[in-house]
Design an enzyme around this catalytic site. Sequence first.
Site, PDB file in Angstrom:
ATOM      1  N   ILE A  81       0.830  -1.212   0.000  1.00  0.00           N
ATOM      2  CA  ILE A  81       0.000   0.000   0.000  1.00  0.00           C
ATOM      3  C   ILE A  81       0.865   1.262   0.000  1.00  0.00           C
ATOM      4  O   ILE A  81       0.592   2.211  -0.739  1.00  0.00           O
ATOM      5  CB  ILE A  81      -0.964  -0.019   1.215  1.00  0.00           C
ATOM      6  CG1 ILE A  81      -1.924  -1.215   1.102  1.00  0.00           C
ATOM      7  CG2 ILE A  81      -1.745   1.285   1.312  1.00  0.00           C
ATOM      8  CD1 ILE A  81      -2.788  -1.461   2.328  1.00  0.00           C
ATOM      9  N   TYR A 133      -2.950  -7.205  16.807  1.00  0.00           N
ATOM     10  CA  TYR A 133      -3.076  -6.260  15.692  1.00  0.00           C
ATOM     11  C   TYR A 133      -4.325  -5.403  15.866  1.00  0.00           C
ATOM     12  O   TYR A 133      -4.283  -4.177  15.710  1.00  0.00           O
ATOM     13  CB  TYR A 133      -3.150  -7.052  14.385  1.00  0.00           C
ATOM     14  CG  TYR A 133      -3.265  -6.213  13.129  1.00  0.00           C
ATOM     15  CD1 TYR A 133      -2.222  -5.398  12.711  1.00  0.00           C
ATOM     16  CD2 TYR A 133      -4.417  -6.251  12.340  1.00  0.00           C
ATOM     17  CE1 TYR A 133      -2.320  -4.649  11.545  1.00  0.00           C
ATOM     18  CE2 TYR A 133      -4.522  -5.505  11.172  1.00  0.00           C
ATOM     19  CZ  TYR A 133      -3.470  -4.709  10.783  1.00  0.00           C
ATOM     20  OH  TYR A 133      -3.573  -3.958   9.634  1.00  0.00           O
ATOM     21  N   SER A 157      -1.053  -7.727  -0.911  1.00  0.00           N
ATOM     22  CA  SER A 157       0.292  -7.232  -0.590  1.00  0.00           C
ATOM     23  C   SER A 157       1.056  -8.361   0.097  1.00  0.00           C
ATOM     24  O   SER A 157       0.557  -9.476   0.237  1.00  0.00           O
ATOM     25  CB  SER A 157       0.214  -6.010   0.335  1.00  0.00           C
ATOM     26  OG  SER A 157      -0.190  -6.408   1.626  1.00  0.00           O
TER      27      SER A 157
HETATM   28  N1  LIG Z   1      -2.796  -5.521   3.105  1.00  0.00           N
HETATM   29  C1  LIG Z   1      -3.883  -5.447   3.839  1.00  0.00           C
HETATM   30  O1  LIG Z   1      -4.785  -6.271   3.693  1.00  0.00           O
HETATM   31  C2  LIG Z   1      -4.049  -4.317   4.836  1.00  0.00           C
HETATM   32  C3  LIG Z   1      -5.333  -4.096   5.342  1.00  0.00           C
HETATM   33  C4  LIG Z   1      -5.517  -3.075   6.264  1.00  0.00           C
HETATM   34  C5  LIG Z   1      -4.447  -2.291   6.659  1.00  0.00           C
HETATM   35  N2  LIG Z   1      -3.203  -2.528   6.148  1.00  0.00           N
HETATM   36  C6  LIG Z   1      -2.126  -1.644   6.627  1.00  0.00           C
HETATM   37  O2  LIG Z   1      -1.383  -1.166   5.532  1.00  0.00           O
HETATM   38  C7  LIG Z   1      -0.052  -0.862   5.949  1.00  0.00           C
HETATM   39  C8  LIG Z   1       0.902  -1.406   4.895  1.00  0.00           C
HETATM   40  O3  LIG Z   1       0.746  -2.800   4.784  1.00  0.00           O
HETATM   41  P1  LIG Z   1       0.836  -3.553   3.374  1.00  0.00           P
HETATM   42  O4  LIG Z   1      -0.418  -4.294   3.193  1.00  0.00           O
HETATM   43  O5  LIG Z   1       1.269  -2.646   2.297  1.00  0.00           O
HETATM   44  O6  LIG Z   1       1.962  -4.650   3.711  1.00  0.00           O
HETATM   45  P2  LIG Z   1       3.471  -4.802   3.201  1.00  0.00           P
HETATM   46  O7  LIG Z   1       3.516  -4.906   1.732  1.00  0.00           O
HETATM   47  O8  LIG Z   1       4.035  -5.917   4.019  1.00  0.00           O
HETATM   48  O9  LIG Z   1       4.148  -3.421   3.621  1.00  0.00           O
HETATM   49  C9  LIG Z   1       4.574  -3.148   4.916  1.00  0.00           C
HETATM   50  C10 LIG Z   1       5.588  -2.036   4.838  1.00  0.00           C
HETATM   51  O10 LIG Z   1       5.997  -1.699   6.166  1.00  0.00           O
HETATM   52  C11 LIG Z   1       7.403  -1.688   6.190  1.00  0.00           C
HETATM   53  N3  LIG Z   1       7.888  -2.014   7.520  1.00  0.00           N
HETATM   54  C12 LIG Z   1       7.612  -3.104   8.274  1.00  0.00           C
HETATM   55  N4  LIG Z   1       8.284  -3.050   9.430  1.00  0.00           N
HETATM   56  C13 LIG Z   1       9.000  -1.894   9.406  1.00  0.00           C
HETATM   57  C14 LIG Z   1       9.913  -1.276  10.309  1.00  0.00           C
HETATM   58  N5  LIG Z   1      10.224  -1.827  11.494  1.00  0.00           N
HETATM   59  N6  LIG Z   1      10.479  -0.093   9.952  1.00  0.00           N
HETATM   60  C15 LIG Z   1      10.172   0.475   8.762  1.00  0.00           C
HETATM   61  N7  LIG Z   1       9.343  -0.065   7.873  1.00  0.00           N
HETATM   62  C16 LIG Z   1       8.746  -1.232   8.193  1.00  0.00           C
HETATM   63  C17 LIG Z   1       7.844  -2.723   5.143  1.00  0.00           C
HETATM   64  O11 LIG Z   1       9.129  -2.405   4.632  1.00  0.00           O
HETATM   65  P3  LIG Z   1      10.505  -3.130   5.052  1.00  0.00           P
HETATM   66  O12 LIG Z   1      10.225  -4.578   5.259  1.00  0.00           O
HETATM   67  O13 LIG Z   1      11.407  -2.835   3.884  1.00  0.00           O
HETATM   68  O14 LIG Z   1      10.951  -2.413   6.289  1.00  0.00           O
HETATM   69  C18 LIG Z   1       6.817  -2.444   4.058  1.00  0.00           C
HETATM   70  O15 LIG Z   1       7.231  -1.383   3.251  1.00  0.00           O
HETATM   71  C19 LIG Z   1       0.100  -1.464   7.339  1.00  0.00           C
HETATM   72  O16 LIG Z   1       0.066  -0.434   8.313  1.00  0.00           O
HETATM   73  C20 LIG Z   1      -1.122  -2.337   7.510  1.00  0.00           C
HETATM   74  O17 LIG Z   1      -1.555  -2.391   8.854  1.00  0.00           O
HETATM   75  C21 LIG Z   1      -2.981  -3.520   5.242  1.00  0.00           C
END
Ligand SMILES: NC(=O)c1ccc[n+]([C@@H]2O[C@H](COP(=O)([O-])OP(=O)(O)OC[C@H]3O[C@@H](n4cnc5c(N)ncnc54)[C@H](OP(=O)(O)O)[C@@H]3O)[C@@H](O)[C@H]2O)c1
Length: 331
Positions: free
Chosen positions: A58, A201, A237
Amino acid sequence: MVVCSWIVVIVVICVVSYIIALLLVDCDLRLAWATKLGKRVDSLAGRVVWITGASSGIGEQIAIALAKGGAKLVLSARRVQELERARRLCSCESGKDLTDRDILVLPMDVTDVDKHDSHFQLVLQHFGKLDILVNNAGRSQRANWEDIELAVDRQMFELNVFAVVALSRIIVRYFQKKKEGHIVVTSSLTGVKAVPFSASYTGAKYALHGYPCLSLQLEKLRSNINVTLLCPGPVFSNFLSESFTDKSGEKFGQGVEPTDRRMKTDRCGYLCAVAIANKLEEAWMAVFPVIPFYYVFVYYPVIRSFFIRLLGPRFFLKMRDSKVRMETMEV
Ligand SMILES: NC(=O)c1ccc[n+]([C@@H]2O[C@H](COP(=O)([O-])OP(=O)(O)OC[C@H]3O[C@@H](n4cnc5c(N)ncnc54)[C@H](OP(=O)(O)O)[C@@H]3O)[C@@H](O)[C@H]2O)c1
């Protein structure tokens, strides 16, 4: 009598249109309205936006949507190579609008809160200002409530809550002096109404709503400092495989399936960018039938309780994940 009949007809038409609209949209109605008649993403051209968690999913797609609109970007996460890939994509998608200098890759672990200020100084050195902070980095969880180690709860809150609070505080102090700014937080529909098998979470996202977001929104209501809560439902994702489990240091490991009912990441990124451009206080986005379900759940809690008892927790896990993963949970 005729007037009364007309009022009844108008009310019925409004209610039916409202229900039909809810069945057609993939976001809440305010956001749907903003995509058609609100400010366009290119109203943010020239603004400096810092996005955490921009190396995938995202966050990366929010960056691309903003780059298309001409915003200048700071991309942060831990994996430098992935950030560089995201930078190239943003640059490419922006056409010729953004130069290399307009996109700064700033690797950081958001949980290392002692370094937040020095990272922010690097942003100021590079761009001379910051307009919008998007706190997007985060990880989810799949686990049974009673099995979760306390260490996992703590790590979850360090990443999803305290890192957001710590960075936002530094930036809000700067916005106070600047007399304007915008804090954005990627929460989740899980933070609007709890879902089963993601207890830490859910707790972290609920905390996000109350602590850095709603309380900050209230305190800054009459200022030019805005707060936006982005609440996606299931989105394609790396999220699921990166999820915490009940044990410290363990990842859930199973990826999403192409057949899962999830929103495409680029659509989610675009909707988030529209919500930011329109400074919406809260924005929901998810594929059918999640949005109508959430409207019912939030506005009619009695119906929610009835459905939850009737359908059981497995049903809600199925709405979120696929059948295969559902079998792995002990219910
Ligand atoms: N996908 C869904 O279904 C969904 C639904 C609702 C909400 N969300 C929210 O959307 C946001 C992004 O999630 P996503 O779905 O895009 O998942 P994702 O592809 O796994 O992305 C997560 C991002 O967070 C970064 N990250 C994780 N730990 C970190 C740390 N300690 N320091 C800095 N960066 C960190 C990761 O980068 P690095 O590993 O390179 O650090 C990655 O860029 C999250 O807050 C999640 O709660 C997602």
